[in-house]
Design an enzyme around this catalytic site. Structure first.
Site, PDB file in Angstrom:
ATOM      1  N   ILE A  90       0.899  -1.179  -0.166  1.00  0.00           N
ATOM      2  CA  ILE A  90       0.300  -0.295  -0.301  1.00  0.00           C
ATOM      3  C   ILE A  90       1.207   1.225  -0.096  1.00  0.00           C
ATOM      4  O   ILE A  90       1.553   1.471   1.055  1.00  0.00           O
ATOM      5  CB  ILE A  90      -1.019  -0.225   1.341  1.00  0.00           C
ATOM      6  CG1 ILE A  90      -2.231  -1.411   1.304  1.00  0.00           C
ATOM      7  CG2 ILE A  90      -1.947   1.525   1.246  1.00  0.00           C
ATOM      8  CD1 ILE A  90      -2.621  -1.387   2.140  1.00  0.00           C
ATOM      9  N   TYR A  91       0.738   2.200  -1.311  1.00  0.00           N
ATOM     10  CA  TYR A  91       1.761   2.877  -1.029  1.00  0.00           C
ATOM     11  C   TYR A  91       0.808   4.064  -1.925  1.00  0.00           C
ATOM     12  O   TYR A  91      -0.029   4.546  -2.801  1.00  0.00           O
ATOM     13  CB  TYR A  91       2.727   3.168  -2.274  1.00  0.00           C
ATOM     14  CG  TYR A  91       3.608   1.806  -2.389  1.00  0.00           C
ATOM     15  CD1 TYR A  91       4.297   1.480  -0.980  1.00  0.00           C
ATOM     16  CD2 TYR A  91       3.950   0.558  -3.059  1.00  0.00           C
ATOM     17  CE1 TYR A  91       5.154  -0.298  -1.129  1.00  0.00           C
ATOM     18  CE2 TYR A  91       3.936  -0.657  -3.074  1.00  0.00           C
ATOM     19  CZ  TYR A  91       4.706  -0.470  -1.801  1.00  0.00           C
ATOM     20  OH  TYR A  91       4.722  -1.739  -2.014  1.00  0.00           O
TER      21      TYR A  91
ATOM     22  N   ARG B  69       3.890   6.138  -4.402  1.00  0.00           N
ATOM     23  CA  ARG B  69       5.119   7.055  -3.290  1.00  0.00           C
ATOM     24  C   ARG B  69       5.994   6.357  -2.588  1.00  0.00           C
ATOM     25  O   ARG B  69       5.283   5.444  -1.250  1.00  0.00           O
ATOM     26  CB  ARG B  69       4.523   7.582  -2.561  1.00  0.00           C
ATOM     27  CG  ARG B  69       5.931   8.095  -1.271  1.00  0.00           C
ATOM     28  CD  ARG B  69       5.216   9.105  -0.956  1.00  0.00           C
ATOM     29  NE  ARG B  69       6.345  10.021   0.896  1.00  0.00           N
ATOM     30  CZ  ARG B  69       6.215   8.442   1.665  1.00  0.00           C
ATOM     31  NH1 ARG B  69       5.594   7.396   1.833  1.00  0.00           N
ATOM     32  NH2 ARG B  69       6.750   8.783   2.962  1.00  0.00           N
TER      33      ARG B  69
ATOM     34  N   LEU C  12       9.132   3.783  -0.733  1.00  0.00           N
ATOM     35  CA  LEU C  12      10.703   3.698  -0.598  1.00  0.00           C
ATOM     36  C   LEU C  12      11.324   2.649  -0.755  1.00  0.00           C
ATOM     37  O   LEU C  12      10.803   1.561  -0.767  1.00  0.00           O
ATOM     38  CB  LEU C  12      10.380   4.267   0.746  1.00  0.00           C
ATOM     39  CG  LEU C  12       9.530   5.308   1.993  1.00  0.00           C
ATOM     40  CD1 LEU C  12       9.345   5.303   2.995  1.00  0.00           C
ATOM     41  CD2 LEU C  12       9.888   6.233   1.069  1.00  0.00           C
TER      42      LEU C  12
ATOM     43  N   ARG D  15      10.605  -1.136  -0.059  1.00  0.00           N
ATOM     44  CA  ARG D  15       9.534  -1.287  -0.412  1.00  0.00           C
ATOM     45  C   ARG D  15       9.478  -2.523  -1.679  1.00  0.00           C
ATOM     46  O   ARG D  15      10.574  -2.355  -1.861  1.00  0.00           O
ATOM     47  CB  ARG D  15       8.190  -0.767  -0.678  1.00  0.00           C
ATOM     48  CG  ARG D  15       7.982   0.376   1.306  1.00  0.00           C
ATOM     49  CD  ARG D  15       7.850  -0.425   2.102  1.00  0.00           C
ATOM     50  NE  ARG D  15       7.473   0.746   3.853  1.00  0.00           N
ATOM     51  CZ  ARG D  15       7.527   0.364   4.254  1.00  0.00           C
ATOM     52  NH1 ARG D  15       7.757  -0.994   4.684  1.00  0.00           N
ATOM     53  NH2 ARG D  15       7.051   1.271   5.083  1.00  0.00           N
ATOM     54  N   GLY D  16       8.562  -3.405  -1.127  1.00  0.00           N
ATOM     55  CA  GLY D  16       8.510  -4.308  -1.906  1.00  0.00           C
ATOM     56  C   GLY D  16       8.271  -4.243  -3.417  1.00  0.00           C
ATOM     57  O   GLY D  16       8.972  -4.863  -4.326  1.00  0.00           O
TER      58      GLY D  16
ATOM     59  N   ASP E 163       1.233  13.923   7.052  1.00  0.00           N
ATOM     60  CA  ASP E 163       0.934  12.533   6.871  1.00  0.00           C
ATOM     61  C   ASP E 163       0.695  12.063   8.443  1.00  0.00           C
ATOM     62  O   ASP E 163       0.316  12.949   9.186  1.00  0.00           O
ATOM     63  CB  ASP E 163       2.988  12.802   6.875  1.00  0.00           C
ATOM     64  CG  ASP E 163       2.891  10.985   6.255  1.00  0.00           C
ATOM     65  OD1 ASP E 163       1.995   9.900   7.299  1.00  0.00           O
ATOM     66  OD2 ASP E 163       2.715  11.072   4.841  1.00  0.00           O
TER      67      ASP E 163
END
Length: 493
Positions: free
Chosen positions: A175-176, A189, A191, A194-195, A287
């Protein structure tokens, strides 16, 4: 308790009085955030905005706004039952060899259940009932929220991003958040660790110059969404784990334009690609820290095709200073983490991530101490065992006579059992959340551990204090005469 898709889950919540339909016209620009925020802070219901201003598609908000609804989404009737989910994950993460025939026979149903939960591929799916391609692709038709006054634009907040690396059989679900910058363009977005980002990097190395296929599901069933944010072992796919939670196989369908498999029951599927070098500045956005994050460049996801169910529902959320929906998810998933940690560190009695600490930046651990220096081993274990805690800045370790979830207890232990020089461990130049602007360098900062346990010989040369406690016989006698004393005490006593 079974449900097949998001609509089944909505019906379940509504039948239990846990969902409210909002028929009044509400603007996705800021107004929905304010309504959801007030509702969540009061422990209120999930909200279905049936008439978003300027749009024909309803918006589902505050779905996981209480730990109880998170538990329901994971197929459990109570938050405490999430410990059982954690025990299953702990077993799957590091299964112990059977101790004998009887033990092997008893464990057989677990292995059979896992093996039987591989996703089921279907040829026809509700998520592909309507297909939009070419000029018909228009993200402006989706009621995407603008959550805060200083946000750079509308933000897709519950996307289930599906990717696959060139050397991997299983897909990654993550979940991005995605910023909308055009009718068919979204900033992805993710990082670097992340997968999805790792899959993208490996694909670029294997296929330089070629576009990277991506699919995004919006409005998947809760088990699949929650499976994507749970520490699932690398040997188990998120789809299989979702099937275990749901008690039924996850149905998936292949995308029309690529070979990625997406949830068959999702409300929307976005198909497309990320072209090498196609980057754009993302943010600022409010955020989960309670601040706006800084602007940085991320890859752009180009949407080639939108498929969706008839009369689709758009699932959304907001992030802000805790409590928000991610913080509530953290409270519920906390119960999943405890058995996983206890599998590796049996001395741990409880583990707590205070939601005020942005869900993961602070952890409190209670333990049965067994030797000098034991607390420091547990600190290091928390930081290293699960990647979910690689960004945890503060770890407080106390004895098991302290309630990890009661700040009065924790602060008492810290102020009476700690010497700041002796009982703190500072680790510099460690991975830190990119959003943590308090760190001196983006993505790199320090961590600190607090040993608030009673000190053993070898850790101190002084006689250690003995806690004060009333004799139980005296307490029993006072209990017996209490009502006759006529002393009215506040209920919080």
């Amino acid at each position: 308790m079974k449900y097949n898709d998001l609509r089944d889950f909505i019906a379940l919540l509504e039948a239990r009085g846990l969902l409210k339909r909002i028929k009044q016209e509400i603007d996705p620009h800021l107004e929905m955030t304010e309504i959801c925020d007030r509702t969540l802070r009061a422990g209120g219901p999930a909200l279905l905005f049936e008439n978003p201003r300027g749009y024909t598609i309803p918006v589902l908000g505050n779905l996981f706004g209480t730990p109880e609804r998170v538990a329901l989404g994971m197929g459990q009737e109570s938050v405490s039952a999430l410990r059982d989910v954690g025990k299953l994950l702990a077993f799957l993460k590091e299964p112990e060899p059977p101790k004998g025939f009887k033990d092997a026979w008893e464990k057989l149903p677990i292995f059979k259940q896992v093996l039987n939960m591989a996703p089921k591929v279907v040829g026809k799916a509700p998520s592909q009932e309507v297909v939009l391609e070419g000029d018909a692709v228009n993200l402006d038709q989706l009621p995407i929220q603008t959550c805060w006054p200083g946000d750079a634009g509308p933000l897709v907040t519950w996307p289930l991003v599906v990717t696959r690396g060139p050397h991997k059989e299983r897909q990654n679900l993550g979940i991005y958040r995605m910023q909308k910058i055009g009718k068919n363009r979204l900033i992805m977005r993710w990082l670097s660790h992340r997968g999805g980002a790792l899959d993208f990097r490996e694909f670029q190395l294997q296929h330089p110059g070629k576009p990277f296929p991506v699919a995004v599901a919006l409005g998947a069933d809760p088990a699949t969404i929650l499976g994507a944010v749970t520490p699932v072992p690398d040997t188990l796919s998120e789809y299989a784990f979702a099937g275990l939670l749901r008690g039924d196989k996850t149905e998936v369908v292949q995308c029309i334009g690529n070979d990625l498999q997406v949830p068959a029951s999702a409300e929307f599927i976005l198909e497309g690609f990320i072209a090498p070098g196609d980057m754009a500045p993302e943010g600022p956005f409010g955020d989960h820290t309670g601040y706006y994050n800084e602007v940085d460049k991320f890859p752009v996801f180009t949407v080639e095709r939108i498929t969706h169910r008839r009369d689709p529902i758009y699932h959304s959320t907001y992030t802000g200073r805790p409590p928000d929906e991610p913080a509530i998810l953290g409270v519920a998933l906390n119960e999943v983490f405890v058995p996983i940690l206890q599998k590796q560190f049996p001395e741990i009695v409880d583990f707590y991530l205070p939601p005020e600490g942005c869900s993961y930046r602070m952890a409190v651990v209670t333990m049965k101490k067994q030797y000098p220096g034991h607390a420091k081993r547990v600190m290091m274990g928390v930081w290293s065992f699960l990647r979910q805690f690689m960004y945890t800045k503060f770890v407080i370790v106390t004895d098991d006579d302290v309630n990890a979830r009661d700040w009065k207890d924790v602060i008492w232990a810290m102020t009476t059992r700690m010497d700041p020089a002796r009982d703190t461990v500072m680790v510099d130049n460690t991975p830190i959340d990119y959003l943590d602007f308090a760190s001196p360098v983006s993505g790199l900062g320090s961590k600190i551990g607090f040993d608030a346990t009673n000190k053993w010989p070898g850790e101190t040369q002084r006689e250690w204090g003995t806690p004060i406690a009333m004799e139980q016989a005296v307490k029993d006698r006072v209990d017996a005469i209490w009502e006759s004393l006529g002393i009215d005490l506040p209920t919080a006593y």
